[in-house]
Write an enzyme that holds these catalytic residues in place. Structure first.
Site, PDB file in Angstrom:
ATOM      1  N   CYS A 187       1.048  -1.286   0.021  1.00 36.89           N
ATOM      2  CA  CYS A 187       0.089  -0.037  -0.271  1.00 36.89           C
ATOM      3  C   CYS A 187       0.912   1.174  -0.027  1.00 36.89           C
ATOM      4  O   CYS A 187       1.882   1.246   0.723  1.00 36.89           O
ATOM      5  CB  CYS A 187      -1.063  -0.009   1.255  1.00 36.89           C
ATOM      6  SG  CYS A 187      -2.034   1.505   1.403  1.00 36.89           S
ATOM      7  N   CYS A 190       0.363   2.771   3.752  1.00 38.23           N
ATOM      8  CA  CYS A 190       0.628   2.183   4.957  1.00 38.23           C
ATOM      9  C   CYS A 190       1.407   1.196   5.090  1.00 38.23           C
ATOM     10  O   CYS A 190       1.636   0.404   6.148  1.00 38.23           O
ATOM     11  CB  CYS A 190      -0.733   1.850   5.925  1.00 38.23           C
ATOM     12  SG  CYS A 190      -1.642   0.611   5.019  1.00 38.23           S
ATOM     13  N   CYS A 207      -4.615  -0.426   0.114  1.00 39.55           N
ATOM     14  CA  CYS A 207      -5.222  -1.480   0.856  1.00 39.55           C
ATOM     15  C   CYS A 207      -6.722  -1.330   0.807  1.00 39.55           C
ATOM     16  O   CYS A 207      -7.140  -0.271   0.835  1.00 39.55           O
ATOM     17  CB  CYS A 207      -4.531  -1.483   2.338  1.00 39.55           C
ATOM     18  SG  CYS A 207      -4.935  -0.164   3.286  1.00 39.55           S
ATOM     19  N   HIS A 220      -7.315   2.593   2.764  1.00 33.23           N
ATOM     20  CA  HIS A 220      -6.869   3.616   2.022  1.00 33.23           C
ATOM     21  C   HIS A 220      -7.449   3.640   0.541  1.00 33.23           C
ATOM     22  O   HIS A 220      -7.343   4.649  -0.231  1.00 33.23           O
ATOM     23  CB  HIS A 220      -5.345   3.454   1.812  1.00 33.23           C
ATOM     24  CG  HIS A 220      -4.867   3.805   3.391  1.00 33.23           C
ATOM     25  ND1 HIS A 220      -4.099   3.094   4.214  1.00 33.23           N
ATOM     26  CD2 HIS A 220      -5.234   4.938   4.141  1.00 33.23           C
ATOM     27  CE1 HIS A 220      -3.518   3.538   5.205  1.00 33.23           C
ATOM     28  NE2 HIS A 220      -4.489   4.857   5.119  1.00 33.23           N
ATOM     29  N   CYS A 317     -15.623 -26.085  -4.447  1.00 35.32           N
ATOM     30  CA  CYS A 317     -14.836 -27.356  -3.903  1.00 35.32           C
ATOM     31  C   CYS A 317     -13.775 -26.494  -2.685  1.00 35.32           C
ATOM     32  O   CYS A 317     -13.457 -27.460  -2.011  1.00 35.32           O
ATOM     33  CB  CYS A 317     -13.831 -28.100  -5.242  1.00 35.32           C
ATOM     34  SG  CYS A 317     -13.056 -27.053  -6.013  1.00 35.32           S
ATOM     35  N   HIS A 797      -9.253 -27.110  -9.246  1.00 36.97           N
ATOM     36  CA  HIS A 797     -10.178 -27.797  -8.634  1.00 36.97           C
ATOM     37  C   HIS A 797      -9.575 -28.131  -7.103  1.00 36.97           C
ATOM     38  O   HIS A 797      -8.244 -28.356  -7.302  1.00 36.97           O
ATOM     39  CB  HIS A 797     -10.637 -29.171  -9.209  1.00 36.97           C
ATOM     40  CG  HIS A 797     -11.701 -30.080  -8.456  1.00 36.97           C
ATOM     41  ND1 HIS A 797     -12.869 -29.694  -8.192  1.00 36.97           N
ATOM     42  CD2 HIS A 797     -11.745 -31.390  -8.117  1.00 36.97           C
ATOM     43  CE1 HIS A 797     -13.360 -30.586  -7.425  1.00 36.97           C
ATOM     44  NE2 HIS A 797     -12.827 -31.718  -7.691  1.00 36.97           N
TER      45      HIS A 797
END
Length: 838
Positions: A187, A190, A207, A220, A317, A797
Site C-alpha cells: 500500500c 501504510c 489497501c 486507503h 470445492c 479444483h
C-alpha cells in the site's frame, strides 16, 4: 379452514413473495423427495423438515405451513424413452436441490402440495380455490411459482451473478506512465502487503477496508476514491486469463468490467499473453489431475457416518474440502453436532442467518450417516442385471452456509474459484467471533509465534510474540534433488518456445521436506527497518520460532507465485511430506545470555509542513446538529472522523457522549504539544501520542477512548493491529505492555495470520489475559491434506484426503471413496494432530 381464515392476513405480510427458502431446509439438509418432504412457513417462507417443523411452530406460533412432497418412481420397463415426466408446477420443484437427477428420462414423479394447520395437523390439498380465502390462494400460488432465494448461488457463470459496471465503457485512465510489477506490492500509504487494490484510473495500489472476518486493511483504497472519485479498482492477486475481481466504489459492489484486458494493459499487465502461457502449461497439469484424483483406479465407495460428500455448487470445492477437514476434528464435532439440539432450540426466528445453526446443519449432514447410505442389495442386483452402474452417493449441499459466510466478502461472495487457505482462515475467524463466551473449537489451531529481530549493525535484538493459526512453508526450488533434470527441461522449454515447437515433457521438482523446514528457519530481511539503537534506518533480519505448539498444526506449502509477465504460476513440485513430524527443535528460546535488547524508542515524528486545520464538512455538521447534538460536539465529530460523512460522525458522538468535559469543549486545530528537537531523533514510547484520526476511527466503532489510545500505543499506531489488540485485551485488563513492535514490520512470509494478530505483549504466562493457547509437545501425525489441481488458486479444483479408522479416504465433491494411492507429496495444505506425550 377456520384457522386459515384467521391467519389469512399473515402469510404474505402485505407484500409479494420475491424468493422463497422452501427449496432448502434451514436446519437440516434433506429435500422434498425425502420421506417427510418439507414444510414451508407461510409467514417467513423458510423450509423445515418434519422433525423440526414442530419446534418452529412452538417457537413462533406460526400455524400455517405448506407441505411439499415429491413422489418419485422409475418408469416401467418398455416405457417410451424421452417421455416428459408428469409434474404439477415448474418453479419450486425445479429449483429443488435434487439428490439425484429425477428430471432425467429414467424417472417419473408426482408433486404434491397441501396446507397443514398446526397443532392439529389439519390438511387442505392444493389447489383448493373453493374453500380457501383469495389472499391465501394468492400466497400459495406465489410460493409455488417463486424462484429459489439461493438459486442465484449457482449460475452457469459468474457473469449471471454480477452486473457490468456503468463506468467500464467510459473509464478514464491517466497517462501517467505507471507500470505495475507482478509482485512486491504494498500500500502506498501504510505499507500493507495484503488485500491490495489497483485503481484502474491512476494505477494507485492501496489497501482495502477492514472486513468483519478480521481480514482487510486500513481503507486507503476507499479513502483514495473519496478524494479523487476514481471509481474502479481490481484486486491484485486475482488477475487470471479468465478475469479478475473488480470493485466499484461508486456502485458499492463487485462488478464486471468487459474491458478489463484493455484497462490492465494500460499499466503493463497483458492478459492475452497470460492466456497463451496458460494454454502452453495445460499439458503439464494433466498428470497432476489424474494423480491427485486417483483417476483410472477402481476406487471403492464408502458410506456411513463421516463418509458423506459435499456437493459442488460451481467452483465451491474450496469450501467443501475445508469443511470436510474441520468436521473430522473432534472439537468441531462436539461444538456443532454434539450441541445440535441446544443450537436448534436457541436459534433465532430466521435460522438461515445464524452461523451456529448452519454449521450444525452441515455437520449433522456429514456425520449422521443419513445422507451416505449404501445401496440396497436389491438395487445392486438390479444394476448388475442391467449391466449399468448408477451413482449412489448423493452428498449434502453447503448452499445456505456459503451464502451466510460469504456475505459482504468481495471474493467468497462471487462464484469464482477461491484459495482454500484463505477460506480456512476466514472460517476460523467466523468461528472465533461467534464463540464469544462459549467453547471455541478453533482454539486447537491457535499458537504463539516468537519473532526475533536483530539490527545488523548494532547486533542488538528485540523479541516479540503474536498469535497465529497456520505455518507457511517455503518451497526452495534450489534444493530440489533433481535440479540438473530441471535445468535441462527449462533449456529445452525455452528452445521449443523460441522455435514455436511443442514443449517437452514437463519435469516436476522434488524437494525434501527437511529443506522446506530449513528455509523456514532461515533469517529473512526486514524491509524499511528502523533501528532504535542507531536511531536510523538500517539493515535488520528476522527469524521466527514456535513459542507454543498447537493441538492441530496447519501447514501451507507456498507453491503459488507470479511470473515476470503477470502469468499466475503454480510451481510444479513434489515434497516428501512425512506421516510423523517432530518440530521440537523449532521451539523458541527467548532472550539468550549475552544478547542486548534494542531500546524502547519510536521513530521520530515527522510533522506535516501545513499544520492548518483541515476543512470541516459543514453540511454534515448541520445534519448532526439538527438531531439535537451540541454544535461544537458535531464539529469535533466530523473533524475527528476525517470528513467521512455524518454516519461515522454520529458513531463518534455516541461513543463520546459520556465524556462531558471533552464532549462540549470547543474544537481547536491539531496541537503538536510535544516539540520534537531534531537533535533528539527519537521519542520515548511512553510519551508518544497516537494520531487523533486513528483514535477517532476506533472510538467510532464503540471502543473507549483510553482503551483505543492504549491499543494504538501498543501496536506502533497500526490501526489493523490495534483492532486485534483490543479484541485480545479486555478493557478491564490493565496492561503494562512492552512496546516490542517499534522495530517490527508486518510479517508476509513465515506465518499466515487469521486475525493478523501481531501483539507483542503476549507471553505463555499471560494466557488467561489473551487468547487461549493449548501448548504441548511438538510431535505430530498427518491426518489430512487438501490438494489443488490447476495453474492458480483462482481456477482449477480441490480435493481432500482424510485418514479415518486407519484408512485414507478421498473426498472429491459428493464422491467419497477409499484411497488407493494418497498423493501426499502433491498437497497444498497439510493438517497434523499432536501425538500424546506417552
Amino acid at each position: 379452514s377456520e384457522s386459515v381464515c384467521n391467519d389469512s392476513e399473515r402469510p404474505l405480510g402485505g407484500g409479494t413473495v420475491q424468493a422463497v427458502l422452501s427449496d432448502l431446509l434451514c436446519v437440516c439438509v434433506g429435500v422434498q423427495e425425502s420421506e417427510g418432504g418439507l414444510y414451508v412457513c407461510m409467514n417467513t417462507f423458510l423450509g423445515f423438515g418434519r422433525e423440526h417443523v414442530e419446534r418452529h411452530y412452538r417457537k413462533t406460533g406460526q400455524s400455517v405451513y405448506m407441505h411439499l412432497k415429491r413422489h418419485v418412481k422409475e418408469k416401467a420397463t418398455g416405457a417410451a424413452g424421452g417421455a416428459v415426466p408428469r409434474r404439477r408446477n415448474g418453479k419450486v420443484f425445479l429449483d429443488l436441490e435434487l439428490n439425484r437427477d429425477f428430471n432425467g428420462e429414467d424417472y417419473e414423479y408426482e408433486d404434491e402440495a397441501k396446507l397443514v394447520i398446526f397443532p392439529d395437523h389439519f390438511e387442505i390439498p392444493l389447489p383448493n380455490i373453493e374453500e380457501l380465502p383469495a389472499l391465501v390462494t394468492i400466497a400459495c400460488d406465489a410460493v409455488l411459482n417463486a424462484p429459489s432465494a439461493y438459486k442465484k448461488q449457482e449460475p452457469e457463470s459468474w457473469e449471471e451473478e454480477i452486473q457490468v459496471s456503468r463506468h467500464a465503457r467510459s473509464l478514464r485512465q491517466l497517462d501517467n506512465g505507471v507500470r505495475i510489477p507482478p509482485s512486491g506490492w504494498k500500500c502506498q500509504k501504510c505499507e500493507m502487503r495484503e488485500n491490495l487494490w489497483l485503481n484502474l484510473t491512476d494505477g494507485s495500489v492501496l489497501c482495502g477496508k477492514w472486513f468483519f472476518d478480521g481480514s482487510g486493511g486500513n481503507g486507503h483504497a476507499l479513502e483514495h476514491y473519496r478524494e479523487t472519485n476514481y471509481p474502479l479498482a481490481v484486486k491484485l492477486g486475482t488477475i487470471t486469463p479468465d478475469g479478475a475481481d473488480v470493485y466499484s466504489f461508486e456502485e458499492e459492489e463487485a462488478v464486471l468490467d468487459p474491458h478489463i484486458s484493455d484497462h490492465l494493459s494500460h499499466f503493463g499487465i497483458d492478459m492475452l499473453q497470460m492466456q497463451r502461457r496458460v494454454n502452453n502449461n495445460a499439458r503439464s497439469r494433466l498428470n497432476e489431475w489424474e494423480v491427485i484424483q486417483e483417476s483410472g483406479m477402481k476406487l471403492k465407495a464408502v458410506f456411513g457416518s463421516g463418509y458423506t460428500g459435499i456437493k459442488n455448487l460451481g467452483n465451491t470445492c474450496y469450501l467443501g474440502t475445508v469443511m470436510q477437514v474441520l468436521f473430522s476434528i473432534p472439537d468441531f464435532q462436539r461444538m456443532y453436532v454434539g450441541n445440535l439440539q441446544r443450537i436448534f432450540d436457541y436459534s433465532p426466528l430466521d435460522p438461515s442467518q445464524d452461523f451456529a445453526t448452519q454449521m450444525a446443519k452441515l455437520g449433522h449432514g456429514l456425520l449422521s450417516g443419513q445422507y451416505a447410505k449404501p445401496p440396497m442389495k436389491s438395487e445392486l442386483i438390479e444394476q448388475v442385471m442391467k449391466e449399468e452402474h448408477k451413482q449412489q452417493q448423493k452428498g449434502v449441499s453447503p448452499r445456505m452456509l456459503k451464502a451466510l459466510v460469504s456475505r459482504g466478502h468481495p471474493e467468497f461472495s462471487s462464484n469464482r474459484q477461491q484459495d482454500a487457505h484463505e477460506f480456512l482462515l476466514h472460517i476460523i475467524n467466523l468461528v472465533e467471533r461467534n464463540s464469544a463466551g462459549s467453547e471455541n473449537p478453533s482454539d486447537v489451531f491457535r499458537f504463539l509465534v516468537e519473532e526475533r529481530i536483530q539490527c545488523c549493525q548494532s547486533r542488538r535484538v528485540r523479541y516479540a510474540q503474536r498469535v497465529d493459526y497456520c505455518i507457511q512453508l517455503p518451497a526452495p526450488i534450489e534444493s530440489a534433488t533433481n535440479r540438473e533434470e530441471l535445468l535441462a527441461y527449462e533449456a529445452k522449454r525455452k528452445e521449443a518456445e523460441e522455435n514455436m515447437c511443442a514443449p517437452p515433457e514437463p519435469v516436476r521438482a522434488r524437494i525434501p521436506f527437511t529443506a522446506c523446514l530449513q528455509a523456514f528457519m532461515e533469517p529473512e530481511n526486514v524491509p524499511d527497518f528502523w533501528s532504535s539503537a542507531l536511531q536510523a534506518k538500517s539493515a535488520g533480519v528476522k527469524t521466527s520460532r514456535f513459542a507454543s505448539f498447537p493441538e492441530y498444526l496447519v501447514m501451507q506449502i507456498k507453491k503459488f507465485t507470479f511470473g515476470v509477465d503477470w502469468v499466475p504460476k503454480k510451481i510444479d513440485l513434489a515434497i516428501d511430506v512425512p506421516d510423523f513430524l517432530d518440530l521440537s527443535r523449532m521451539r523458541a528460546t527467548g532472550l539468550q545470555a549475552g544478547e542486548e535488547e534494542l531500546p524502547d524508542l519510536m521513530p521520530p515524528i515527522v510533522l506535516p509542513e501545513d499544520t492548518r486545520a483541515p476543512e470541516i464538512d459543514e453540511a454534515a455538521v448541520m445534519q448532526l446538529a439538527e438531531m439535537g447534538f451540541p454544535l461544537e460536539a458535531c464539529r469535533k465529530a466530523v473533524y475527528y472522523t476525517g470528513n467521512m460523512g455524518p454516519e461515522m460522525a454520529f458513531n463518534w458522538i455516541i461513543a463520546h457522549m459520556e465524556e462531558p468535559d471533552d464532549f462540549y469543549r470547543p474544537l481547536f486545530g491539531p496541537q503538536y504539544t510535544d516539540t520534537i528537537d531534531s537533535t533528539m531523533g527519537a521519542t520515548s514510547l511512553s510519551t508518544n501520542s497516537p494520531p487523533e484520526e486513528s483514535i477517532a476511527i476506533l472510538t467510532s466503532m464503540g471502543f473507549p477512548r483510553t482503551h483505543s489510545i492504549q491499543a494504538l500505543k501498543a501496536t506502533n499506531n497500526n490501526l489493523e493491529r490495534a483492532l486485534d489488540w483490543i479484541f485480545t485485551h479486555p478493557e478491564e485488563e490493565e496492561s503494562d505492555a512492552l512496546s516490542d513492535m517499534a522495530d517490527t514490520e508486518p510479517n508476509d512470509n513465515a506465518f499466515s495470520n487469521a486475525n493478523s494478530h501481531s501483539d507483542s505483549t503476549l507471553s505463555p504466562d499471560r494466557d488467561m489475559m489473551g487468547p487461549r493457547i493449548k501448548d504441548g509437545p511438538g510431535r505430530y501425525e498427518l491426518f489430512a491434506f487438501i490438494s489443488h489441481m490447476g495453474p492458480s488458486t483462482m481456477s482449477g479444483h480441490y480435493v481432500c484426503h482424510i485418514k479415518k479408522e486407519g484408512r485414507w479416504v478421498i473426498y472429491n465433491d459428493h464422491k467419497v471413496c477409499l484411497s488407493e494411492r494418497p498423493p501426499k507429496d502433491l498437497g497444498y495444505i497439510y493438517f497434523y494432530h499432536r501425538l500424546s506425550s506417552s
